[in-house]
Scaffold this active site. Sequence first.
Site, PDB file in Angstrom:
ATOM      1  N   SER A 119      -6.531  -8.713  -7.154  1.00 21.33           N
ATOM      2  CA  SER A 119      -7.724  -8.682  -8.005  1.00 21.33           C
ATOM      3  C   SER A 119      -8.206 -10.079  -8.337  1.00 21.33           C
ATOM      4  O   SER A 119      -9.327 -10.243  -8.822  1.00 21.33           O
ATOM      5  CB  SER A 119      -7.389  -8.001  -9.330  1.00 21.33           C
ATOM      6  OG  SER A 119      -6.856  -6.732  -9.126  1.00 21.33           O
ATOM      7  N   GLU A 152     -14.793  -5.270  -2.134  1.00 18.56           N
ATOM      8  CA  GLU A 152     -15.176  -6.690  -2.192  1.00 18.56           C
ATOM      9  C   GLU A 152     -14.367  -7.406  -1.105  1.00 18.56           C
ATOM     10  O   GLU A 152     -13.138  -7.392  -1.133  1.00 18.56           O
ATOM     11  CB  GLU A 152     -14.816  -7.220  -3.602  1.00 18.56           C
ATOM     12  CG  GLU A 152     -15.487  -8.514  -3.988  1.00 18.56           C
ATOM     13  CD  GLU A 152     -15.112  -8.926  -5.430  1.00 18.56           C
ATOM     14  OE1 GLU A 152     -14.025  -8.573  -5.930  1.00 18.56           O
ATOM     15  OE2 GLU A 152     -15.929  -9.624  -6.054  1.00 18.56           O
ATOM     16  N   ASN A 190     -13.899  -9.316 -10.993  1.00 17.34           N
ATOM     17  CA  ASN A 190     -13.073  -9.500 -12.191  1.00 17.34           C
ATOM     18  C   ASN A 190     -13.458 -10.720 -13.014  1.00 17.34           C
ATOM     19  O   ASN A 190     -13.133 -10.793 -14.191  1.00 17.34           O
ATOM     20  CB  ASN A 190     -11.598  -9.530 -11.814  1.00 17.34           C
ATOM     21  CG  ASN A 190     -11.112  -8.116 -11.573  1.00 17.34           C
ATOM     22  OD1 ASN A 190     -11.357  -7.223 -12.382  1.00 17.34           O
ATOM     23  ND2 ASN A 190     -10.476  -7.877 -10.440  1.00 17.34           N
TER      24      ASN A 190
HETATM   25  P1  NAD Z   1       1.054  -0.749  -9.427  1.00 18.79           P
HETATM   26  O1  NAD Z   1       1.978  -1.416 -10.377  1.00 18.79           O
HETATM   27  O2  NAD Z   1       0.534   0.607  -9.734  1.00 18.79           O
HETATM   28  O3  NAD Z   1       1.735  -0.668  -7.957  1.00 18.79           O
HETATM   29  C1  NAD Z   1       2.365  -1.748  -7.332  1.00 18.79           C
HETATM   30  C2  NAD Z   1       3.430  -1.186  -6.396  1.00 18.79           C
HETATM   31  O4  NAD Z   1       3.943  -2.246  -5.572  1.00 18.79           O
HETATM   32  C3  NAD Z   1       4.627  -0.569  -7.133  1.00 18.79           C
HETATM   33  O5  NAD Z   1       4.805   0.756  -6.698  1.00 18.79           O
HETATM   34  C4  NAD Z   1       5.799  -1.460  -6.733  1.00 18.79           C
HETATM   35  O6  NAD Z   1       7.035  -0.766  -6.615  1.00 18.79           O
HETATM   36  C5  NAD Z   1       5.335  -1.991  -5.382  1.00 18.79           C
HETATM   37  N1  NAD Z   1       5.981  -3.225  -4.941  1.00 18.79           N
HETATM   38  C6  NAD Z   1       6.265  -4.327  -5.672  1.00 18.79           C
HETATM   39  N2  NAD Z   1       6.849  -5.266  -4.895  1.00 18.79           N
HETATM   40  C7  NAD Z   1       6.915  -4.746  -3.648  1.00 18.79           C
HETATM   41  C8  NAD Z   1       7.399  -5.234  -2.397  1.00 18.79           C
HETATM   42  N3  NAD Z   1       7.917  -6.456  -2.279  1.00 18.79           N
HETATM   43  N4  NAD Z   1       7.310  -4.425  -1.310  1.00 18.79           N
HETATM   44  C9  NAD Z   1       6.782  -3.187  -1.413  1.00 18.79           C
HETATM   45  N5  NAD Z   1       6.293  -2.682  -2.571  1.00 18.79           N
HETATM   46  C10 NAD Z   1       6.360  -3.446  -3.664  1.00 18.79           C
HETATM   47  O7  NAD Z   1      -0.142  -1.793  -9.206  1.00 18.79           O
HETATM   48  P2  NAD Z   1      -1.656  -1.483  -8.742  1.00 18.79           P
HETATM   49  O8  NAD Z   1      -2.482  -1.218  -9.952  1.00 18.79           O
HETATM   50  O9  NAD Z   1      -1.637  -0.529  -7.608  1.00 18.79           O
HETATM   51  O10 NAD Z   1      -2.094  -2.935  -8.225  1.00 18.79           O
HETATM   52  C11 NAD Z   1      -1.726  -3.391  -6.930  1.00 18.79           C
HETATM   53  C12 NAD Z   1      -2.639  -4.544  -6.552  1.00 18.79           C
HETATM   54  O11 NAD Z   1      -3.995  -4.074  -6.542  1.00 18.79           O
HETATM   55  C13 NAD Z   1      -2.591  -5.722  -7.529  1.00 18.79           C
HETATM   56  O12 NAD Z   1      -2.744  -6.910  -6.804  1.00 18.79           O
HETATM   57  C14 NAD Z   1      -3.801  -5.453  -8.422  1.00 18.79           C
HETATM   58  O13 NAD Z   1      -4.293  -6.629  -9.006  1.00 18.79           O
HETATM   59  C15 NAD Z   1      -4.778  -4.888  -7.404  1.00 18.79           C
HETATM   60  N6  NAD Z   1      -5.866  -4.056  -7.954  1.00 18.79           N
HETATM   61  C16 NAD Z   1      -5.603  -3.198  -8.977  1.00 18.79           C
HETATM   62  C17 NAD Z   1      -6.654  -2.407  -9.460  1.00 18.79           C
HETATM   63  C18 NAD Z   1      -6.398  -1.423 -10.566  1.00 18.79           C
HETATM   64  O14 NAD Z   1      -7.392  -0.886 -11.112  1.00 18.79           O
HETATM   65  N7  NAD Z   1      -5.165  -1.105 -10.902  1.00 18.79           N
HETATM   66  C19 NAD Z   1      -7.937  -2.502  -8.909  1.00 18.79           C
HETATM   67  C20 NAD Z   1      -8.148  -3.376  -7.831  1.00 18.79           C
HETATM   68  C21 NAD Z   1      -7.089  -4.158  -7.370  1.00 18.79           C
END
Ligand code: NAD
Length: 283
Positions: A119, A152, A190
């Site tokens: 993000s 994006e 963001n």
């Molecule tokens: P989340 O915490 O729901 O999920 C992250 C997952 O990654 C977890 O299941 C965790 O176990 C896994 N993980 C961590 N380290 C790992 C590794 N080394 N190998 C494999 N899996 C691993 O987080 P999220 O909300 O899905 O966010 C993920 C990414 O997307 C972040 O970079 C976040 O900034 C971005 N993002 C989030 C949103 C949102 O609304 N939540 C929107 C756009 C982008």
Amino acid sequence: MDLNRVAVVGAGTMGNGIAHVFAQSGCDVRLIDVSQEIIERGLATIRRNMDRQIKKEKLTTDGRDAALDRIDTSTDVGAIDGAELIVEAIAEKPDLKFDLFREMDAVAGQGVILATNTSSISITEIAAQTKRPESVIGMHFMNPVPVMPLVEIVRALQTSDETVATVVAATKSLGKTPVEVNDSPGFVSNRVLMPMINEACFCVMEGVAEPEAVDDVMKLGMNHPIGPLALADLIGLDVCLDILEVLHRGFGDDKYRPCPLLRKMVAAGRLGNKSGQGFYAYS
Ligand code: NAD
């Protein structure tokens, strides 16, 4: 180039949504996370969201079953081998992402594109961890992925035109709209959204208004479909805090300092929808 095999690393909020849309578009998807339990939770979410699409007559049961059959899983990052595009969606922590990109770079075939759903973290810095910086790009899906039309597309300083063209075409093949931007903390989405969410948190902390009132002002007065605090709960308060930290560090400008109430809620484990409690309670 048509993509047929995609790997998604991270099966959380965003990763399971990204796997969902690629599988639904006809790609074979390998979904990877650190434990089988987390992966099963991700698969259950995909099924639930597809069932919702069936109710809205946007998907058939045969379409759902075929899409679910296209997803296989692994707890080993080595399983990205063979994918034509890899999309990373793990936690918003620079060091974790840097380590993972070095690991993926060592495993993925030559020329395979490594995309990140970060993000806010610098795509240029992520690309610099690899020996293929020209094939690293930001592919920033919005939450909830199956619903939101925008992706994006974030170009690092090193990203090649060819990589951009491939990822733009892949985004269109998902029925989504790519918007290209350059790498900068928080990109456009963001950088604009998070200061608003942060100010909404300050309004609550300072007793200016209750969360419902803050959200009502923005919904009814500014025509936002969802208030900033409900949106923060949906995104995850931990993710919001991580993004604000990146903006604060990246610009060195105190206008991005995270609201102390946001920090306190994250420390208390009140992360929003995913933990059952944030600015609102969820069952
Ligand atoms: P989340 O915490 O729901 O999920 C992250 C997952 O990654 C977890 O299941 C965790 O176990 C896994 N993980 C961590 N380290 C790992 C590794 N080394 N190998 C494999 N899996 C691993 O987080 P999220 O909300 O899905 O966010 C993920 C990414 O997307 C972040 O970079 C976040 O900034 C971005 N993002 C989030 C949103 C949102 O609304 N939540 C929107 C756009 C982008």
